[in-house]
Write a protein that holds these residues in place. Structure first.
Motif, PDB file in Angstrom:
ATOM      1  N   GLU A 226       0.825  -1.212   0.000  1.00  0.00           N
ATOM      2  CA  GLU A 226       0.000   0.000   0.000  1.00  0.00           C
ATOM      3  C   GLU A 226       0.856   1.259   0.000  1.00  0.00           C
ATOM      4  N   ILE A 229       3.225   0.520  -4.220  1.00  0.00           N
ATOM      5  CA  ILE A 229       2.353   0.468  -5.406  1.00  0.00           C
ATOM      6  C   ILE A 229       1.033   1.176  -5.128  1.00  0.00           C
ATOM      7  N   GLY A 230       0.603   1.128  -3.871  1.00  0.00           N
ATOM      8  CA  GLY A 230      -0.701   1.677  -3.484  1.00  0.00           C
ATOM      9  C   GLY A 230      -0.857   3.164  -3.763  1.00  0.00           C
ATOM     10  N   ARG A 231       0.269   3.845  -3.964  1.00  0.00           N
ATOM     11  CA  ARG A 231       0.164   5.275  -4.303  1.00  0.00           C
ATOM     12  C   ARG A 231      -0.450   5.453  -5.682  1.00  0.00           C
ATOM     13  N   HIS A 232      -0.362   4.407  -6.511  1.00  0.00           N
ATOM     14  CA  HIS A 232      -0.857   4.501  -7.890  1.00  0.00           C
ATOM     15  C   HIS A 232      -2.165   3.730  -8.109  1.00  0.00           C
ATOM     16  N   VAL A 233      -2.248   2.517  -7.542  1.00  0.00           N
ATOM     17  CA  VAL A 233      -3.472   1.706  -7.694  1.00  0.00           C
ATOM     18  C   VAL A 233      -3.900   1.229  -6.304  1.00  0.00           C
ATOM     19  N   PRO A 234      -5.195   1.309  -5.979  1.00  0.00           N
ATOM     20  CA  PRO A 234      -5.613   0.839  -4.650  1.00  0.00           C
ATOM     21  C   PRO A 234      -5.310  -0.653  -4.456  1.00  0.00           C
ATOM     22  N   TYR A 237      -8.189  -3.143  -4.527  1.00  0.00           N
ATOM     23  CA  TYR A 237      -8.582  -3.540  -5.886  1.00  0.00           C
ATOM     24  C   TYR A 237      -7.667  -4.658  -6.383  1.00  0.00           C
ATOM     25  N   LEU A 238      -6.348  -4.477  -6.194  1.00  0.00           N
ATOM     26  CA  LEU A 238      -5.401  -5.477  -6.697  1.00  0.00           C
ATOM     27  C   LEU A 238      -5.591  -6.828  -6.010  1.00  0.00           C
TER      28      LEU A 238
END
Ligand SMILES: Nc1nc2c(ncn2[C@@H]2O[C@H](COP(=O)(O)OP(=O)(O)OP(=O)(O)O)[C@@H](O)[C@H]2O)c(=O)[nH]1
Ligand SMILES: [Mg+2]
Length: 362
Positions: A226, A229-234, A237-238
């Motif tokens: 989080e 990568i979480g800065r770009h995609v929740p 969701y992933l």
């Protein structure tokens, strides 16, 4: 009130009175309170805390129902306070309460936002840990240090004291996932944080049981994900998309085995695939959500029966759609296409059931 000590608890009934007694000694002369944030522990910890607070106005209890999570408990405890300084410590007496006055002095007199009780600076130690636990902790610490942009030696520590302003500054960006609230605060502040580490020796647990398990490990990885990568995609969701893709994969493998190895017909094999993927979804839901509430085997089976009943219409629809799509001259390609479509319908439905039937956790 100058200092609030927040103590997240889950099944720590035997420890709370001893902790309050030790804290009272350590914090003599300070205007302090302790807030236990208990996630409705089955052993009656909240009741034990309430009894203490009847005699001692420094003791408060927040009891959360249908929730689990050390980080979110710590955040809610801190937010319930009006004090200038906020500390978080474990409720099992592993953290050395005699460090609290030193932490407070540092915040009062030095230009620091947070003081961390550290096991990995000169003079600190993890105490009596076996090799495996030390190794896992070391690995977690090194991974954590990658995401915090600070040379903090013990970002995994659960023992720290901070200025209220640091909480106010970071609270909206906190992930609140899992166990590692300190790492969360540092990663959210993005290097813009003045800190100091004070050594302490991690003691052995006083009474009760450890809550660390494999789920703690997964939650830690999710927190790290989080904060990167979480800065770009929740990340939610992933994880859901990854889980659904895996369930479809389970369906297709089962379909293939039943068709090719056992030689069953398409509709029967598709039904087998649907059952396997539904079980996978239920199992994953139970592991990641239900387990936190320590359900026994009976509750697992009762839950499974309810899940099966709710999932059945979607699964039946998926099987019927696949049977229609495959046609009469079923070739391998049309079986794969029909199987995939049916699997997608069934898996989506099962996810819907799990997410609407499960309890909140964080
Ligand atoms: N409110 C709340 N507290 C929790 C939860 N899980 C753990 N805790 C508390 O958080 C503190 C740390 O948990 P522990 O299980 O002791 O973790 P640990 O100290 O890293 O592991 P051990 O050395 O094995 O004790 C304890 O006070 C627990 O009671 C939770 O889901 N909710
Ligand atoms: Mg502990």
């Amino acid at each position: 009130m100058e200092l609030t000590v927040v103590v997240p608890t889950y099944n720590e009934r035997e420890n709370v009175a001893v902790l309050v007694e030790r804290m009272s000694k350590a914090l003599e002369g300070v205007s302090w309170e302790v807030v236990f944030v208990d996630d409705d522990s089955p052993d009656g910890t909240a009741e034990a805390v309430r009894r203490l607070s009847l005699e001692n106005p420094r003791v408060r209890c927040i009891r959360r129902v249908g929730r689990r999570g050390l980080s979110s408990a710590s955040i809610e405890g801190m937010l319930s306070s009006a004090a200038s300084y906020l500390a978080v410590m474990d409720g099992d007496l592993q953290h050395d309460e005699t460090l609290l006055p030193g932490m407070l002095d540092a915040l009062r007199s030095e230009d620091v936002d947070i003081v961390v009780g550290s096991r990995y600076v000169e003079g600190g130690s993890v105490g009596r840990w076996d090799k495996t636990r030390s190794l896992i902790s070391r690995m977690g610490t090194n991974l954590g240090r990658l995401i915090i942009r600070a040379d903090l030696k013990d970002p995994m520590s659960g023992f720290f004291m901070l200025r209220r302003q640091l909480l106010e500054r970071t609270v909206h960006g906190l992930s609140a996932r899992g166990f590692k609230i300190l790492l969360d605060i540092f990663a959210t502040a993005g290097g813009n944080i003045k800190y100091k580490e004070l050594p302490f020796t991690f003691r052995s647990r006083h009474a009760g049981e450890s809550k660390l398990d494999t789920l703690t490990f997964w939650e830690y990885l999710l927190l790290v994900a989080e904060k990167t990568i979480g800065r770009h995609v929740p990340i939610t969701y992933l994880t859901w998309a990854g889980g659904m893709a895996t369930a479809v994969f389970v369906h297709m493998i089962t379909l293939h085995l039943l068709l090719k190895s056992l030689g069953l017909g398409f509709v029967l094999s598709q039904s087998g695939g649907a059952a396997a993927s539904a079980l996978f979804v239920y199992g994953a839901g139970d592991y990641f959500i239900g387990r936190r509430f320590k359900r026994g085997a009976a509750a697992f089976l009762k839950g499974l029966a309810g899940f099966a009943a709710a999932a059945l219409p979607g699964l039946a629809f998926g099987i019927a759609a696949a049977a229609l799509l495959v046609g009469t001259d079923a070739t391998d390609v049309s079986r794969i296409q029909a199987g995939l479509c049916g699997a997608a319908v069934g898996v989506l439905w099962c996810y819907l059931v799990v997410s609407t039937f499960s309890r909140r956790t964080g």
